[in-house]
Design a protein around this motif. Structure first.
Motif, PDB file in Angstrom:
ATOM      1  N   PRO A 400      57.950  47.839  58.116  1.00  0.00           N
ATOM      2  CA  PRO A 400      56.882  48.123  58.223  1.00  0.00           C
ATOM      3  C   PRO A 400      56.029  47.839  56.925  1.00  0.00           C
ATOM      4  O   PRO A 400      54.811  47.274  57.062  1.00  0.00           O
ATOM      5  N   LEU A 401      56.708  47.450  55.730  1.00  0.00           N
ATOM      6  CA  LEU A 401      56.235  47.180  54.547  1.00  0.00           C
ATOM      7  C   LEU A 401      55.357  45.937  54.925  1.00  0.00           C
ATOM      8  O   LEU A 401      54.773  45.204  54.295  1.00  0.00           O
ATOM      9  N   ILE A 404      52.065  45.955  55.934  1.00  0.00           N
ATOM     10  CA  ILE A 404      51.112  46.402  54.849  1.00  0.00           C
ATOM     11  C   ILE A 404      50.812  45.211  54.011  1.00  0.00           C
ATOM     12  O   ILE A 404      49.877  45.030  53.591  1.00  0.00           O
ATOM     13  N   TYR A 440      56.990  42.785  66.493  1.00  0.00           N
ATOM     14  CA  TYR A 440      55.537  43.499  66.697  1.00  0.00           C
ATOM     15  C   TYR A 440      54.913  43.094  67.793  1.00  0.00           C
ATOM     16  O   TYR A 440      54.383  41.587  67.860  1.00  0.00           O
ATOM     17  N   ALA A 448      46.331  45.896  61.943  1.00  0.00           N
ATOM     18  CA  ALA A 448      46.626  45.754  60.669  1.00  0.00           C
ATOM     19  C   ALA A 448      45.479  44.864  60.105  1.00  0.00           C
ATOM     20  O   ALA A 448      44.864  44.923  58.897  1.00  0.00           O
ATOM     21  N   SER A 501      45.440  52.125  55.166  1.00  0.00           N
ATOM     22  CA  SER A 501      47.015  51.742  55.490  1.00  0.00           C
ATOM     23  C   SER A 501      47.972  52.835  55.553  1.00  0.00           C
ATOM     24  O   SER A 501      48.931  52.681  56.129  1.00  0.00           O
ATOM     25  N   LEU A 502      47.888  53.963  54.909  1.00  0.00           N
ATOM     26  CA  LEU A 502      48.600  55.267  55.169  1.00  0.00           C
ATOM     27  C   LEU A 502      48.797  55.728  56.088  1.00  0.00           C
ATOM     28  O   LEU A 502      49.639  55.904  56.930  1.00  0.00           O
ATOM     29  N   PHE A 504      47.926  53.951  58.935  1.00  0.00           N
ATOM     30  CA  PHE A 504      48.253  53.102  59.908  1.00  0.00           C
ATOM     31  C   PHE A 504      49.972  53.264  59.781  1.00  0.00           C
ATOM     32  O   PHE A 504      50.598  53.334  60.909  1.00  0.00           O
ATOM     33  N   TYR A 505      50.600  53.326  58.715  1.00  0.00           N
ATOM     34  CA  TYR A 505      51.901  53.625  58.535  1.00  0.00           C
ATOM     35  C   TYR A 505      52.414  54.983  59.423  1.00  0.00           C
ATOM     36  O   TYR A 505      53.569  54.920  60.156  1.00  0.00           O
ATOM     37  N   LEU A 506      51.693  55.885  59.201  1.00  0.00           N
ATOM     38  CA  LEU A 506      52.246  57.200  59.654  1.00  0.00           C
ATOM     39  C   LEU A 506      51.950  56.922  61.244  1.00  0.00           C
ATOM     40  O   LEU A 506      52.730  57.607  61.961  1.00  0.00           O
ATOM     41  N   PHE A 509      54.363  53.926  62.662  1.00  0.00           N
ATOM     42  CA  PHE A 509      56.122  53.880  62.328  1.00  0.00           C
ATOM     43  C   PHE A 509      56.630  55.421  62.251  1.00  0.00           C
ATOM     44  O   PHE A 509      57.942  55.640  62.294  1.00  0.00           O
ATOM     45  N   THR A 521      53.694  48.805  70.781  1.00  0.00           N
ATOM     46  CA  THR A 521      53.924  48.773  69.184  1.00  0.00           C
ATOM     47  C   THR A 521      54.839  47.634  68.846  1.00  0.00           C
ATOM     48  O   THR A 521      54.684  46.948  68.136  1.00  0.00           O
TER      49      THR A 521
END
Length: 526
Positions: A400-401, A404, A440, A448, A501-502, A504-506, A509, A521
């Motif tokens: 996931p990073l 980001i 992805y 993103a 971004s947070l 998006f991550y939550l 992922f 996804t």
């Protein structure tokens, strides 16, 4: 303290001048695409002569896979390559996915914009807000204005400054809140707008470098962008109330360069405008109910006729048509009631004026379509994607990073090239296939990109409306400079970048939610 502020302002000014200088080195996007086309032709000749190749990651029998499982660079300057270019030059343009979808959507938006319904709705939304909620409402209205972006910049931002001044608050705080919503929250919205088919079309063309049959719908990011609307509104509210307005302090009317603006009155909606908005809203609700009737029931006529599901249905394939009808109907109803559209000729005039404003876009699309076609024919895009994906796997940068980091890359590029379509057109053919090969889906990759593209719009002088915003700010505070405006917007940019971004991550992922209807996804080459 004053010396520290002076040093800080000096650094900001130097940074701004550096960004502006680098940005000015770039030619116009149209010229840039022309240059890139020539570069691709030249590189295809050199790479073909050097025998550059890559292992085809697609399984045997997959569409577009070479017989021996190797991808070779095709020389486009050869006789065969030139023949392909000449034969398909027009077809590349007319078959370019975003062209038709954006123009069709804009026909409806043009009717709504020129009838006055969008402007009236924005004014009504902001003026009806309570004093406590006015900041949140302004940011929210700014985000919603992106269905007709120019109105947000031209109407809402000056209006927000006037409202804050009328409430005894600092007008630049209102301007900043509106600017943050309109530009910083550019990709978020509760509704689908013209930017959605534009970006999805480019993403689809890039994805087809790996999977020739891949389809990316205009609604690909809808769920995520709807939720993002509220996140950006909340963050914009908090930054304005807790950081920007306290930092600006009490407004001094003597700072204004235009005393007349301090006496400007905010015109409330007239009875006729309210009536027009009421009936326009009713027409929109009726249209939405009719549309729901065709898709919600299991036997809905716009469901997929083979599977009975929403996935792959005429509803999703025709989402741009519904954008057109939604705005056209509400705009026409409002125009008829208020008198801004007296007859059918006014409707035609609104659509034609809307199309005439797209001249530059059509020119840009012509060369953009050629660039993407050259990338595909030469196999350069596919080989770069394969090599890049292999490198990322070797370095272990596949989690996931990685996405980001991709957001940060897009945000940085946006400082120099603020056009969402131009930037994505240059980067999508490289990053979409590359990130597809590490697993992805294009829909997630596009999400993103949209976060990175939006969050730095408000801190770059290369943004096309930056000068207009600065001019409005200077009317209230004559010593406002580009560095002042940028410094004021940096907290929004940082908050949006971190918060978005947070989310998006939550979203992707942690909770594993789709970013849009039927949007995948992950992508598997096999």
């Amino acid at each position: 303290m004053q010396q520290d502020n002076t040093l800080q302002n000096g650094r900001i000014q130097r940074f701004l001048r550096g960004v502006e200088w680098l940005g000015n080195l770039l030619p116009h996007p149209v010229i840039l695409f022309m240059i890139m086309c020539v570069i691709v032709l030249a590189v295809s000749y050199i790479a073909s002569a050097l025998g550059v190749s890559a292992i085809d990651p697609r399984p045997e029998g997959a569409a577009g896979r070479s017989a021996d499982g190797i991808i070779y660079v095709k020389n486009l300057i050869s006789g065969e390559g030139l023949a392909q270019i000449v034969s398909n030059l027009v077809k590349n343009f007319t078959n370019f996915a975003p062209l038709g979808t954006v123009l069709v959507a804009l026909l409806g938006v043009g009717i709504a914009e020129r009838s006055g319904v969008i402007s009236a709705a924005l004014r009504g939304l902001v003026l009806k807000a309570s004093r406590k909620l006015v900041t949140f409402t302004i940011v929210f209205a700014g985000i919603m204005s992106n269905t007709a972006a120019e109105l947000g910049y031209v109407v809402l931002i000056p209006l927000a400054a006037m409202i804050f001044h009328a409430l005894g608050r600092h007008p630049l705080a209102g301007l900043a809140a509106a600017f943050a919503g309109v530009s910083g929250g550019y990709s978020a919205n509760l509704l689908l707008g013209t930017v959605d088919p534009l970006l999805s079309g480019i993403t689809q063309e890039a994805a087809r470098l790996i999977d020739p049959s891949y389809v990316v719908g205009s609604e690909a990011n809808w769920y995520f962008m709807m939720v993002s609307t509220f996140l950006i509104s909340i963050l914009g509210y908090l930054v304005t109330e807790k950081i920007i307005e306290p930092q600006l302090g009490k407004y001094n009317p003597n700072d204004a360069s235009d005393e007349e603006i301090l006496n400007s009155k905010i015109e409330p909606l007239t009875a006729l405008e309210k009536k027009g908005l009421l009936f326009a809203g009713l027409s929109a609700v009726i249209f939405a109910l009719l549309l729901a009737w065709t898709i919600i029931p299991e036997d809905g006529v716009l469901r997929n006729p083979k599977t009975g599901r929403v996935a792959g249905s005429p509803f999703l394939h025709g989402i741009v048509v519904f954008i057109f009808v939604f705005f056209a109907v509400s705009g026409y109803v409002y125009g008829k009631i208020t008198g801004s559209m007296k007859n059918n000729n006014d409707v035609v005039k609104a659509m034609s004026e809307s199309m005439s404003s797209m001249g530059l876009y059509i020119v840009l699309v012509f060369f953009l379509a050629q660039l993407l076609a050259f990338f595909s024919w030469s196999n350069l895009g596919a080989i770069i994607a394969v090599k890049g994906a292999d490198l990322l796997k070797e370095l272990g940068l596949t989690g996931p990073l990685m996405l980001i980091g991709f957001i940060l890359i897009c945000a940085t590029i946006n400082l120099l090239m603020s056009s969402a379509s131009a930037q994505w057109a240059l980067t999508a053919p490289i990053f979409v296939p590359m990130l597809m090969l590490i697993g992805y889906a294009p829909e997630v990759i596009q999400t993103a990109y949209r976060i990175g593209d939006s969050t730095t719009n408000i801190i770059t002088p290369m943004m096309s409306y930056f000068g207009l915003i600065l001019a409005v700010a200077m009317r209230y505070k004559k010593d406002t400079g580009a560095g002042t405006l940028m410094a004021m917007m940096i907290p929004y940019s940082f908050a949006f970048m971190v918060g978005w971004s947070l989310l998006f991550y939550l979203w992707v992922f942690v909770f594993g939610l789709p970013v849009g209807p039927e949007s995948a996804t992950y992508y598997s080459v096999g």
